[in-house]
Design a protein around this motif. Structure first.
Motif, PDB file in Angstrom:
ATOM      1  N   ILE A 193       0.804  -1.223   0.000  1.00  0.00           N
ATOM      2  CA  ILE A 193       0.000   0.000   0.000  1.00  0.00           C
ATOM      3  C   ILE A 193       0.835   1.269   0.000  1.00  0.00           C
ATOM      4  O   ILE A 193       0.349   2.322  -0.365  1.00  0.00           O
ATOM      5  CB  ILE A 193      -1.002   0.018   1.176  1.00  0.00           C
ATOM      6  CG1 ILE A 193      -0.282  -0.057   2.516  1.00  0.00           C
ATOM      7  CG2 ILE A 193      -1.997  -1.124   1.037  1.00  0.00           C
ATOM      8  CD1 ILE A 193      -1.219   0.115   3.706  1.00  0.00           C
ATOM      9  N   ILE A 223      -4.043   3.671   9.702  1.00  0.00           N
ATOM     10  CA  ILE A 223      -3.695   4.865   8.924  1.00  0.00           C
ATOM     11  C   ILE A 223      -2.918   4.493   7.658  1.00  0.00           C
ATOM     12  O   ILE A 223      -2.315   5.341   7.016  1.00  0.00           O
ATOM     13  CB  ILE A 223      -2.912   5.899   9.767  1.00  0.00           C
ATOM     14  CG1 ILE A 223      -1.626   5.301  10.356  1.00  0.00           C
ATOM     15  CG2 ILE A 223      -3.801   6.478  10.872  1.00  0.00           C
ATOM     16  CD1 ILE A 223      -0.710   6.328  11.022  1.00  0.00           C
ATOM     17  N   ARG A 224      -2.914   3.216   7.320  1.00  0.00           N
ATOM     18  CA  ARG A 224      -2.316   2.734   6.066  1.00  0.00           C
ATOM     19  C   ARG A 224      -0.844   3.119   5.917  1.00  0.00           C
ATOM     20  O   ARG A 224      -0.438   3.603   4.867  1.00  0.00           O
ATOM     21  CB  ARG A 224      -3.097   3.262   4.856  1.00  0.00           C
ATOM     22  CG  ARG A 224      -4.563   2.882   4.790  1.00  0.00           C
ATOM     23  CD  ARG A 224      -4.763   1.409   4.499  1.00  0.00           C
ATOM     24  NE  ARG A 224      -6.147   1.111   4.161  1.00  0.00           N
ATOM     25  CZ  ARG A 224      -7.102   0.774   5.039  1.00  0.00           C
ATOM     26  NH1 ARG A 224      -6.808   0.681   6.330  1.00  0.00           N
ATOM     27  NH2 ARG A 224      -8.323   0.510   4.636  1.00  0.00           N
ATOM     28  N   CYS A 225      -0.076   2.871   6.975  1.00  0.00           N
ATOM     29  CA  CYS A 225       1.354   3.195   6.889  1.00  0.00           C
ATOM     30  C   CYS A 225       2.130   2.055   6.245  1.00  0.00           C
ATOM     31  O   CYS A 225       3.254   2.230   5.790  1.00  0.00           O
ATOM     32  CB  CYS A 225       1.907   3.483   8.280  1.00  0.00           C
ATOM     33  SG  CYS A 225       1.981   2.020   9.329  1.00  0.00           S
ATOM     34  N   ALA A 263       3.510  -0.438   7.779  1.00  0.00           N
ATOM     35  CA  ALA A 263       4.563  -1.005   8.629  1.00  0.00           C
ATOM     36  C   ALA A 263       4.322  -2.468   8.943  1.00  0.00           C
ATOM     37  O   ALA A 263       5.268  -3.254   9.052  1.00  0.00           O
ATOM     38  CB  ALA A 263       4.680  -0.201   9.927  1.00  0.00           C
ATOM     39  N   CYS A 298       2.686  -1.554  14.826  1.00  0.00           N
ATOM     40  CA  CYS A 298       1.573  -0.701  14.374  1.00  0.00           C
ATOM     41  C   CYS A 298       1.528   0.611  15.161  1.00  0.00           C
ATOM     42  O   CYS A 298       1.426   0.607  16.382  1.00  0.00           O
ATOM     43  CB  CYS A 298       0.247  -1.451  14.529  1.00  0.00           C
ATOM     44  SG  CYS A 298      -1.171  -0.425  14.087  1.00  0.00           S
ATOM     45  N   PRO A 299       1.590   1.746  14.456  1.00  0.00           N
ATOM     46  CA  PRO A 299       1.648   3.036  15.143  1.00  0.00           C
ATOM     47  C   PRO A 299       0.365   3.394  15.880  1.00  0.00           C
ATOM     48  O   PRO A 299       0.385   4.253  16.750  1.00  0.00           O
ATOM     49  CB  PRO A 299       1.899   4.029  14.007  1.00  0.00           C
ATOM     50  CG  PRO A 299       1.396   3.362  12.789  1.00  0.00           C
ATOM     51  CD  PRO A 299       1.664   1.894  12.993  1.00  0.00           C
TER      52      PRO A 299
HETATM   53  S1  SF4 Z   1       0.873  -0.978  10.833  1.00  0.00           S
HETATM   54 FE1  SF4 Z   1      -1.140  -0.444  11.669  1.00  0.00          FE
HETATM   55  S2  SF4 Z   1      -1.609   1.550  10.796  1.00  0.00           S
HETATM   56 FE2  SF4 Z   1       0.071   0.710   9.600  1.00  0.00          FE
HETATM   57  S3  SF4 Z   1      -0.923  -0.323   7.866  1.00  0.00           S
HETATM   58 FE3  SF4 Z   1      -0.617  -1.855   9.421  1.00  0.00          FE
HETATM   59  S4  SF4 Z   1      -2.522  -1.835  10.611  1.00  0.00           S
HETATM   60 FE4  SF4 Z   1      -2.493   0.039   9.412  1.00  0.00          FE
END
Ligand code: SF4
Lengths: 262, 454
Positions: free
Chosen positions: B147, B303-305, B307, B361-362
């Motif tokens: 993503i 928040i679609r980071c 990570a 996950c942030p």
């Molecule tokens: S680490 Fe957390 S905020 Fe980032 S994409 Fe994955 S679920 Fe979403």
């Protein structure tokens, strides 16, 4: 004298009896009255992790009853303890009985450091040891700081191991990546699982691991399964065996401080 | 349909490529570690960001209304779409009203999720993805595999081939500088020629009605500054209450995503540009179902980071396409089944339950626990194959009878000791193809313990 009920995971019972014995010995050495209730079988983790919770529930109930008479329950497995402490509430209603059971169940290293307050283990282990952090011990039970989180460093297994004479540690490039076992994952996602394991072993080889250890025999079973197919497998020992004074088979001790590798 | 395991198997079969993929993503994870460890209050940030998101999602209807009212005050036209088809129709009709022929689009996973491009193309429009990675996968006619890093699965030599074919770069060129410059020139032409710009939304701010878009290439800015029409497509969960909360997320997002202190362009849009038009399409597409579920509501905080993908040892070794869902990796394995449990029933099992995603996950989504809950859901809904459930039922029955278990163990160990190797290591033994089984001891621990007690 604390009365400890020994919780020996089913696969350790069947395949690694010495790990059970070593756990028993370590606990006795540190002043516990230990008993192994033979009515125990499996904590239900494989069923719960496959989603078949109805198959896991009767096993969880059995565990609670079997261990009711003890002050503490100690297991040489972060994963099985995490199942009890972190996931039994997904299976059973939250009764006092369940809460008591969860509160008195410990992984071996944390029981030694946190309950018995052991700060050093006597003995000698003159090898470069590669410690494999098992994920459930690490990220469910918090037996060490995981590499993702920010905060003070701690590591209950190393804290105990480091007092042994002559021991040194292999420092990995990926300190705590999963070995790829993951229970039934190891079979259902065989390709990824084995690649993960091979990568962990390669990291250990590069770091000069002479003896590989972990608090979970299941990770070691998977890693050693791959290790045995390698031209130069290194010995694999459960941490309980090292703490109980066992020495690795098939290698001679080297003076780890001079940097030579056997 | 092949499940994750089968596709992963194929990906791993090319071990060199799988290794390369794993290392590229680990590099990003490592950068993320370095930069997040330079912030002592990191865990406090995560906790606060998590709480604010949970609060927002719990009061989503109220914040959405506030957002709509304030956006309208800014001169924005707000649309509501309950599903992907409605979203696509709304966007198409706005474009058609303006006689749009050419659209530039900056990165938006929502429009991927809704399959907007083919919809617009079928109506005769040309849609150009302007994020470099997105453009590469678009030219290859593939979906993104990540993503944040949509073309992470493609090597620079392969980019050279695609650009040679479509952009006329030299055959065999693989120098990133050269290829990037070619892409820049190509995209410049498209920005200048476009009649409309579509963007995604990283954050919608309820108290102002403004939106924030984060990119590293400035393509969202170019795509909205040149054409007069800006359409922003936004999932309803992207809200935060006020600008005061924004810094929490901008600090966490870039660091978690790529290990940068902040994205190169963090652009705020508060209303249309002078003489222009701005539309925001608010899309549900299954989100209110997730909102209604106690088990999975927390996944809306995402928040679609990316990570969780970078850290996931399974994702790194199996590639994004093996997930066959718009969002791959740990969070995708939760969102996929939420949209269609049957189609994505293998995803919650593409996980060793290591928990690294949860720790990385942030916004502190308990990803691996939700994956475990999904496994149960898949089983309860009867979507788990017999080959997986049957052994568990049998084992459970055996484990409920200690005598039977001890006896069965003895028999099995004896069999393992006596059977010739070829019988144990057969093609049906998924454990034994690449791994040895442990040596079967004569006596179990319980046998030894009994003897020791005597
Ligand atoms: S680490 Fe957390 S905020 Fe980032 S994409 Fe994955 S679920 Fe979403």
């Amino acid at each position: 004298m604390p009365r400890v009920g020994l919780f020996i995971p089913c696969y350790i019972d069947q395949f690694y009896p010495d790990v059970g014995l070593a756990t028993l010995e370590v606990l006795e050495q540190h002043g516990c009255e230990v008993d192994y209730p033979a009515a125990q079988t499996c904590c239900g983790q494989p069923m719960a992790n496959t989603g078949c919770t109805d198959a896991a529930v009767p096993l969880a109930e059995r565990m609670i009853n079997v261990f009711a008479p003890y002050d503490y329950v100690v297991a040489p497995s972060g994963s099985c303890v995490a199942m009890v402490r972190e996931h039994y509430t997904d299976l059973l209603p939250l009764t006092n009985k369940l809460q008591e059971f969860q509160a008195k169940t410990f992984e071996l290293c944390e029981f030694l450091t946190d309950v018995l307050k052991v700060d050093s283990i006597s003995g000698s282990f003159p090898y470069k040891v590669g410690v494999h952090q098992s994920c459930h011990g690490l990220r469910e039970l918090r037996l060490a700081r995981s590499s993702e989180t920010v905060g003070d460093d701690f590591d209950k297994a190393r804290q105990l191991l480091k007092s042994l004479d002559g021991i040194s540690f292999a420092e990995l490039t990926r300190t705590d990546e999963c070995c790829g076992f993951g229970g039934t994952f190891a079979v259902h996602e065989e390709a990824v699982s084995c690649m993960m394991g091979r990568d962990r072993l390669a990291d250990h080889r590069a770091a000069g691991t002479e003896v590989l250890t972990a608090g979970d025999m299941s990770c070691l079973m998977h890693l050693n399964g791959l290790n045995q197919r390698h031209a130069q497998p290194f010995p694999v020992m459960h941490i309980a065996q090292i703490l109980a004074g066992r020495q690795p088979e098939g290698i001679t001790p080297v003076n780890s401080t001079d940097g030579s590798v056997a | 349909m092949a499940g994750h395991a089968q596709l992963a198997d194929k990906f791993v079969a090319n071990e060199e490529r799988a290794q390369w993929h794993d290392k590229s993503l680990w590099f990003v994870r490592h950068k993320r570690d370095n930069i997040s460890h330079s912030i002592p209050e990191w865990e406090t940030l995560r906790e606060t960001a998590s709480q604010v998101k949970l609060h927002t999602v719990a009061h989503l209807a109220q914040y959405l209304e506030e957002f709509e009212t304030n956006a309208k005050k800014l001169g924005v036209t707000v649309h509501w779409a309950s599903n992907a088809a409605e979203h696509n129709e709304i966007v198409l009709s706005i474009l058609q009203e303006h006689n749009v022929k050419r659209v530039v689009k900056s990165k938006s996973m929502l429009t991927e999720e809704c399959h907007l491009n083919p919809h617009l193309e079928a109506a005769g429009m040309e849609v150009v993805d302007t994020d470099l990675g997105e453009r590469i996968v678009q030219l290859r006619k593939e979906p993104p595999s990540h993503i944040v890093l949509p073309a992470i699965h493609i090597k620079k030599e392969e980019v050279g081939e695609v650009f040679h074919e479509h952009l006329g770069t030299e055959a065999g060129a693989s120098d990133p500088g050269y290829l990037t410059e070619a892409a820049r020139q190509h995209l410049r032409e498209n920005f200048l020629a476009a009649d409309a710009g579509i963007t995604g939304v990283n954050f919608g701010i309820a108290s102002t009605g403004g939106i924030v878009v984060c990119t590293n290439e400035g393509n969202a800015d170019l795509g909205t500054a040149l054409p007069n029409l800006h359409i922003a497509c936004m999932g309803i969960e992207k809200l935060i209450p006020s600008p005061d909360h924004l810094s929490l997320y901008t600090r966490l997002l870039a660091r978690s995503a790529t290990g940068q202190p902040i994205t190169t362009y963090t652009s705020h849009f508060h209303g249309p540009k002078p003489g222009g038009e701005m539309h925001i399409v608010l899309v549900d597409n299954g989100r209110s179902d997730i909102l209604g579920s106690d088990d999975f509501r927390r996944s809306l905080s995402c928040i679609r980071c990316g990570a969780c993908m970078n850290t996931c040892p399974v994702y790194r070794r199996s590639g994004g396409h093996s997930y066959q869902s718009t969002v791959p990796g740990p969070i995708g394995s939760i969102l996929g089944p939420s949209q269609n449990a049957k189609e994505h029933s293998s995803l919650p099992f593409a996980c060793s339950l290591c928990g690294s995603c949860t720790d990385v996950c942030p916004v502190k989504i308990d990803l691996h626990h939700q994956l475990l809950t999904w496994r149960k859901e898949i089983y309860v809904r009867g979507l788990l194959p017999f080959s997986k459930t049957f052994p568990m039922k049998v084992m459970s029955k055996v484990f409920q009878r200690p005598g039977l278990y001890a006896f069965g163990g003895k028999v099995a160990r004896k069999a393992l000791r006596l059977m010739p190797r070829w019988m144990i290591y057969n093609p049906l033994n998924g454990w034994g193809r690449q791994r040895d089984l442990p040596e079967a001891p004569k006596e179990s621990f319980r046998d030894l313990y009994k003897k020791r007690k005597k």
